[in-house]
Design a protein around this motif. Structure first.
Motif, mmCIF file in Angstrom:
data_model
loop_
_atom_site.group_PDB
_atom_site.id
_atom_site.type_symbol
_atom_site.label_atom_id
_atom_site.label_comp_id
_atom_site.label_asym_id
_atom_site.label_seq_id
_atom_site.Cartn_x
_atom_site.Cartn_y
_atom_site.Cartn_z
ATOM 1 N N ARG A 95 0.838 -1.201 0.000
ATOM 2 C CA ARG A 95 0.000 0.000 0.000
ATOM 3 C C ARG A 95 0.875 1.255 0.000
ATOM 4 O O ARG A 95 0.596 2.216 -0.718
ATOM 5 C CB ARG A 95 -0.934 -0.011 1.211
ATOM 6 C CG ARG A 95 -2.064 0.984 1.077
ATOM 7 C CD ARG A 95 -3.163 0.737 2.061
ATOM 8 N NE ARG A 95 -2.855 1.546 3.253
ATOM 9 C CZ ARG A 95 -3.296 1.295 4.452
ATOM 10 N NH1 ARG A 95 -4.044 0.240 4.663
ATOM 11 N NH2 ARG A 95 -2.998 2.078 5.451
ATOM 12 N N TYR A 96 1.947 1.219 0.770
ATOM 13 C CA TYR A 96 2.873 2.358 0.806
ATOM 14 C C TYR A 96 3.512 2.582 -0.564
ATOM 15 O O TYR A 96 3.645 3.724 -1.014
ATOM 16 C CB TYR A 96 3.948 2.128 1.877
ATOM 17 C CG TYR A 96 5.007 3.201 1.915
ATOM 18 C CD1 TYR A 96 4.708 4.480 2.398
ATOM 19 C CD2 TYR A 96 6.293 2.963 1.468
ATOM 20 C CE1 TYR A 96 5.666 5.475 2.432
ATOM 21 C CE2 TYR A 96 7.263 3.947 1.497
ATOM 22 C CZ TYR A 96 6.948 5.200 1.989
ATOM 23 O OH TYR A 96 7.903 6.187 2.016
ATOM 24 N N ASN A 97 3.892 1.495 -1.231
ATOM 25 C CA ASN A 97 4.500 1.615 -2.559
ATOM 26 C C ASN A 97 3.539 2.242 -3.569
ATOM 27 O O ASN A 97 3.961 3.002 -4.454
ATOM 28 C CB ASN A 97 4.995 0.256 -3.065
ATOM 29 C CG ASN A 97 6.286 -0.156 -2.387
ATOM 30 O OD1 ASN A 97 7.076 0.687 -1.970
ATOM 31 N ND2 ASN A 97 6.490 -1.457 -2.268
ATOM 32 N N GLU A 128 4.305 5.677 -5.547
ATOM 33 C CA GLU A 128 4.291 5.798 -7.017
ATOM 34 C C GLU A 128 3.620 7.081 -7.473
ATOM 35 O O GLU A 128 3.978 7.652 -8.504
ATOM 36 C CB GLU A 128 3.582 4.595 -7.645
ATOM 37 C CG GLU A 128 4.375 3.330 -7.614
ATOM 38 C CD GLU A 128 3.586 2.125 -8.109
ATOM 39 O OE1 GLU A 128 2.417 2.274 -8.551
ATOM 40 O OE2 GLU A 128 4.137 1.015 -8.047
ATOM 41 N N LYS A 129 2.646 7.542 -6.705
ATOM 42 C CA LYS A 129 1.936 8.779 -7.072
ATOM 43 C C LYS A 129 2.822 10.005 -6.853
ATOM 44 O O LYS A 129 2.549 11.069 -7.405
ATOM 45 C CB LYS A 129 0.648 8.910 -6.269
ATOM 46 C CG LYS A 129 -0.368 7.836 -6.620
ATOM 47 C CD LYS A 129 -1.600 7.948 -5.750
ATOM 48 C CE LYS A 129 -2.547 6.795 -6.021
ATOM 49 N NZ LYS A 129 -3.675 6.791 -5.090
ATOM 50 N N ALA A 130 3.851 9.875 -6.040
ATOM 51 C CA ALA A 130 4.857 10.922 -5.796
ATOM 52 C C ALA A 130 4.290 12.228 -5.266
ATOM 53 O O ALA A 130 4.784 13.306 -5.568
ATOM 54 C CB ALA A 130 5.681 11.155 -7.047
ATOM 55 N N VAL A 132 2.909 10.744 0.779
ATOM 56 C CA VAL A 132 3.978 9.779 1.074
ATOM 57 C C VAL A 132 4.400 9.898 2.533
ATOM 58 O O VAL A 132 4.553 8.893 3.235
ATOM 59 C CB VAL A 132 5.182 9.980 0.123
ATOM 60 C CG1 VAL A 132 6.375 9.152 0.576
ATOM 61 C CG2 VAL A 132 4.794 9.620 -1.303
ATOM 62 N N LYS A 133 4.557 11.137 2.963
ATOM 63 C CA LYS A 133 4.973 11.379 4.354
ATOM 64 C C LYS A 133 3.941 10.820 5.346
ATOM 65 O O LYS A 133 4.294 10.140 6.314
ATOM 66 C CB LYS A 133 5.169 12.877 4.572
ATOM 67 C CG LYS A 133 5.679 13.246 5.929
ATOM 68 C CD LYS A 133 5.890 14.748 6.025
ATOM 69 C CE LYS A 133 6.340 15.129 7.424
ATOM 70 N NZ LYS A 133 6.504 16.581 7.564
ATOM 71 N N ASN A 134 2.669 11.094 5.091
ATOM 72 C CA ASN A 134 1.602 10.608 5.980
ATOM 73 C C ASN A 134 1.519 9.078 5.975
ATOM 74 O O ASN A 134 1.374 8.448 7.026
ATOM 75 C CB ASN A 134 0.252 11.201 5.567
ATOM 76 C CG ASN A 134 0.169 12.690 5.836
ATOM 77 O OD1 ASN A 134 0.962 13.252 6.589
ATOM 78 N ND2 ASN A 134 -0.790 13.349 5.183
ATOM 79 N N GLU A 135 1.583 8.498 4.772
ATOM 80 C CA GLU A 135 1.495 7.027 4.668
ATOM 81 C C GLU A 135 2.707 6.360 5.331
ATOM 82 O O GLU A 135 2.571 5.325 5.969
ATOM 83 C CB GLU A 135 1.379 6.599 3.213
ATOM 84 C CG GLU A 135 1.098 5.124 3.023
ATOM 85 C CD GLU A 135 -0.228 4.665 3.621
ATOM 86 O OE1 GLU A 135 -0.336 3.454 3.912
ATOM 87 O OE2 GLU A 135 -1.154 5.477 3.814
ATOM 88 N N HIS A 169 12.426 8.064 0.969
ATOM 89 C CA HIS A 169 11.912 7.259 -0.136
ATOM 90 C C HIS A 169 11.531 8.090 -1.360
ATOM 91 O O HIS A 169 11.489 7.570 -2.469
ATOM 92 C CB HIS A 169 10.708 6.430 0.323
ATOM 93 C CG HIS A 169 11.066 5.386 1.313
ATOM 94 N ND1 HIS A 169 10.693 5.470 2.645
ATOM 95 C CD2 HIS A 169 11.779 4.253 1.200
ATOM 96 C CE1 HIS A 169 11.155 4.423 3.284
ATOM 97 N NE2 HIS A 169 11.814 3.652 2.435
ATOM 98 N N LEU A 170 11.234 9.329 -1.154
ATOM 99 C CA LEU A 170 10.821 10.198 -2.264
ATOM 100 C C LEU A 170 11.853 11.308 -2.398
ATOM 101 O O LEU A 170 11.998 12.145 -1.521
ATOM 102 C CB LEU A 170 9.435 10.789 -2.001
ATOM 103 C CG LEU A 170 8.821 11.630 -3.101
ATOM 104 C CD1 LEU A 170 8.604 10.801 -4.363
ATOM 105 C CD2 LEU A 170 7.515 12.233 -2.638
#
Length: 183
Positions: free
Chosen positions: A81-83, A87-89, A94-97, A176-177
């Protein structure tokens, strides 16, 4: 002078008497060990216990594997789910997830350890019941064996928990981003 001579003789005599007594006591206290052949009942009880110990140990390991597999599956779902979010960048998503995943994995890790410790408690209770039914001659050895096995399991659980905590920390610390500023 006589007094000094008598005192010296008294102490010499006392010294010789004490040496003689120590030797006498050593001879008296020198008892040869005797080996008693275990009764058929004791041998049978020992064999039954060994079989039960092996069965219970196998059961513990199977339950540990089951709990670990469930944990790994849940963590895999969270990372998948995190990936997808990654992917949506979208930086804030991303930070919240990432925070949600780290928190949930930490909770799952603690739950895993709690589950494994519950399995150990049940194992300990089952084996203590078995030990109580043994003849006195076997109880101390079997209690020591159980204590050693419990310590081994607890050390493995604690080291697994520490390793999981390190992985979670590493996950949190990894960026990660990233943004590529080149054209």
């Amino acid at each position: 002078m006589k007094k000094t001579l008598y005192t010296a003789l008294f102490f010499a005599f006392l010294s010789l008497s004490l040496q003689g007594q120590e030797s006498l006591i050593a001879d008296i206290m020198n008892v040869n060990p005797v080996t008693v052949k275990a009764s058929e009942t004791t041998v049978e009880a020992n064999e039954d216990y060994a079989e039960e110990f092996a069965d219970q140990t196998t059961k513990v390991e199977e339950l540990f594997a089951k709990h670990s597999e469930k944990f790994a599956g849940e963590v895999t779902d969270l990372i998948e789910r995190y990936n997808k979010v990654l992917e949506k960048a979208i930086e804030q998503d991303v930070k919240n997830e990432k925070q949600r995943v780290a928190t949930k994995v930490n909770a799952l890790s603690m739950s895993l350890i709690r589950s494994k410790k519950d399995v150990l408690t049940q194992f300990n209770n089952n084996m203590l019941t078995e030990i109580r039914s043994l003849p006195k001659s076997l109880k101390d050895d079997k209690e020591e064996e159980l204590t050693a096995k419990m310590s081994e399991y607890k050390e493995a659980i604690d080291s697994e928990f520490q390793a999981n905590q390190q992985v979670i920390k590493s996950f949190r610390d990894t960026e990660h981003l990233t943004t590529d500023m080149s054209n």
